[in-house]
Design an enzyme around this catalytic site. Sequence first.
Site, PDB file in Angstrom:
ATOM      1  N   GLY A 105      33.468  40.754  46.367  1.00 62.26           N
ATOM      2  CA  GLY A 105      32.716  41.417  45.228  1.00 62.26           C
ATOM      3  C   GLY A 105      31.334  41.932  45.650  1.00 62.26           C
ATOM      4  O   GLY A 105      30.521  41.888  44.930  1.00 62.26           O
TER       5      GLY A 105
ATOM      6  N   ASN B 225      30.313  44.929  46.049  1.00 61.71           N
ATOM      7  CA  ASN B 225      30.010  46.069  45.307  1.00 61.71           C
ATOM      8  C   ASN B 225      29.475  46.332  44.243  1.00 61.71           C
ATOM      9  O   ASN B 225      29.021  47.355  44.055  1.00 61.71           O
ATOM     10  CB  ASN B 225      31.206  47.003  45.215  1.00 61.71           C
ATOM     11  CG  ASN B 225      32.233  46.185  44.071  1.00 61.71           C
ATOM     12  OD1 ASN B 225      32.505  44.998  44.173  1.00 61.71           O
ATOM     13  ND2 ASN B 225      32.555  46.942  43.051  1.00 61.71           N
ATOM     14  N   SER B 226      28.793  45.171  43.807  1.00 61.98           N
ATOM     15  CA  SER B 226      27.740  45.432  42.703  1.00 61.98           C
ATOM     16  C   SER B 226      27.384  43.747  42.382  1.00 61.98           C
ATOM     17  O   SER B 226      27.792  42.878  42.922  1.00 61.98           O
ATOM     18  CB  SER B 226      28.634  45.694  41.257  1.00 61.98           C
ATOM     19  OG  SER B 226      29.758  44.788  41.066  1.00 61.98           O
ATOM     20  N   GLY B 227      26.338  44.088  41.475  1.00 58.41           N
ATOM     21  CA  GLY B 227      25.623  42.498  41.188  1.00 58.41           C
ATOM     22  C   GLY B 227      25.080  41.806  41.896  1.00 58.41           C
ATOM     23  O   GLY B 227      24.560  42.554  43.110  1.00 58.41           O
TER      24      GLY B 227
ATOM     25  N   SER C 213      29.188  28.504  37.706  1.00 53.31           N
ATOM     26  CA  SER C 213      28.118  29.213  36.347  1.00 53.31           C
ATOM     27  C   SER C 213      27.847  27.901  35.711  1.00 53.31           C
ATOM     28  O   SER C 213      28.537  26.944  35.662  1.00 53.31           O
ATOM     29  CB  SER C 213      28.882  30.095  35.661  1.00 53.31           C
ATOM     30  OG  SER C 213      28.332  30.146  34.250  1.00 53.31           O
TER      31      SER C 213
ATOM     32  N   TYR D 126      37.117  30.969  30.785  1.00 50.16           N
ATOM     33  CA  TYR D 126      35.749  31.389  31.865  1.00 50.16           C
ATOM     34  C   TYR D 126      35.091  29.960  32.469  1.00 50.16           C
ATOM     35  O   TYR D 126      35.009  29.716  33.524  1.00 50.16           O
ATOM     36  CB  TYR D 126      34.826  32.337  31.054  1.00 50.16           C
ATOM     37  CG  TYR D 126      33.724  32.698  32.330  1.00 50.16           C
ATOM     38  CD1 TYR D 126      33.956  33.384  33.411  1.00 50.16           C
ATOM     39  CD2 TYR D 126      32.443  31.866  32.261  1.00 50.16           C
ATOM     40  CE1 TYR D 126      32.899  33.729  34.390  1.00 50.16           C
ATOM     41  CE2 TYR D 126      31.563  32.312  33.351  1.00 50.16           C
ATOM     42  CZ  TYR D 126      31.914  33.020  34.316  1.00 50.16           C
ATOM     43  OH  TYR D 126      30.707  33.168  35.189  1.00 50.16           O
TER      44      TYR D 126
END
Length: 323
Positions: A48, A50-52, A179, A204
């Site tokens: 992941g 590509n962002s954030g 998280s 989640y």
Amino acid sequence: MSTAVLIAAAVGGGVLLLMRRLFPSQKAAELLRYPADTMRGKTVIVTGANSGIGKAVAGELLRLRARVIMACRDLRSAEEAARDIRAQAGPEQGEVVIKHLDLSSLTSVRRFCEEIKEEESKIDVLINNAGVYQCPYTKTEDGFEMQLGVNHLGHFLLTQLLLDLLKTSAPSRIVVVSSKLYKYGHINFDDLNSENNYDKAFCYSQSKLANLLFTLELARQLEGTGVTVNALTPGIVRTGLGRHVQIPFLAKPLFHLASLVFFKSPLEGAQTPLYLACSPEVEGVSGKCFANCKEEELMAKATDDQAAKKLWDLSMRMVGLAN
């Protein structure tokens, strides 16, 4: 004053009040500083990227002269992100490699790992960062509930298939992004795929608890190998992860404003994964969870050895690795 303006003010005020109550301690993180060649000669996989947070940590690793493998589902977005981080890393930087990885497909995970084992002589750090958040009920290519499939099972298989290379590369590190919302979930062993009932927020949280239990059991199994694994909770970060969350139209501008005040930037959110990937302070440390670059005390359900082993065995069967 029009009714619409009054409603917007009321909703916006409520959003700001809620944000202040939910995130009272969100502060700008202190940005880490390492010698420029800290990661020279090291190969790091970031899912992941590509962002954030993933893009931010990839950029910092590139600045520290690592060979960064950006493992991404969207190759066009990955190319754009790679251009950005190369431009920002300065004249003396590492190397970027872009590879396709779709964590919602076990076939894609296996293909990615075969390519890595064929092309790379070592992996120094694996950062399991990619994730989906509170998406509508959908299933992965292999029939898993999407959040469980991407956040847990895809990374579970990825890590398993790269373990031999990580062991021959020791000392090496695995970093797992979880998280704080794990606190609101439990592992529903009776309906892990949420076939009978789907609550996107619960699913989640369940997937993020699974990340922590995976870290716990993996650390136990890796004792003495020279490979460490640690998890982290990055806090509330301004990323695209919450794109499936529905916000009232009139509240969106104020929500955006509140996020600038109360949320971390992606770079700030990237500090703890960067710390776990680079810092000599955590050399040899394994099986822990960190927040703001400090060890975090977890709830009992995230340190349950029996639940961790049960989830491990079940996950092995689900991804097709059990005998």
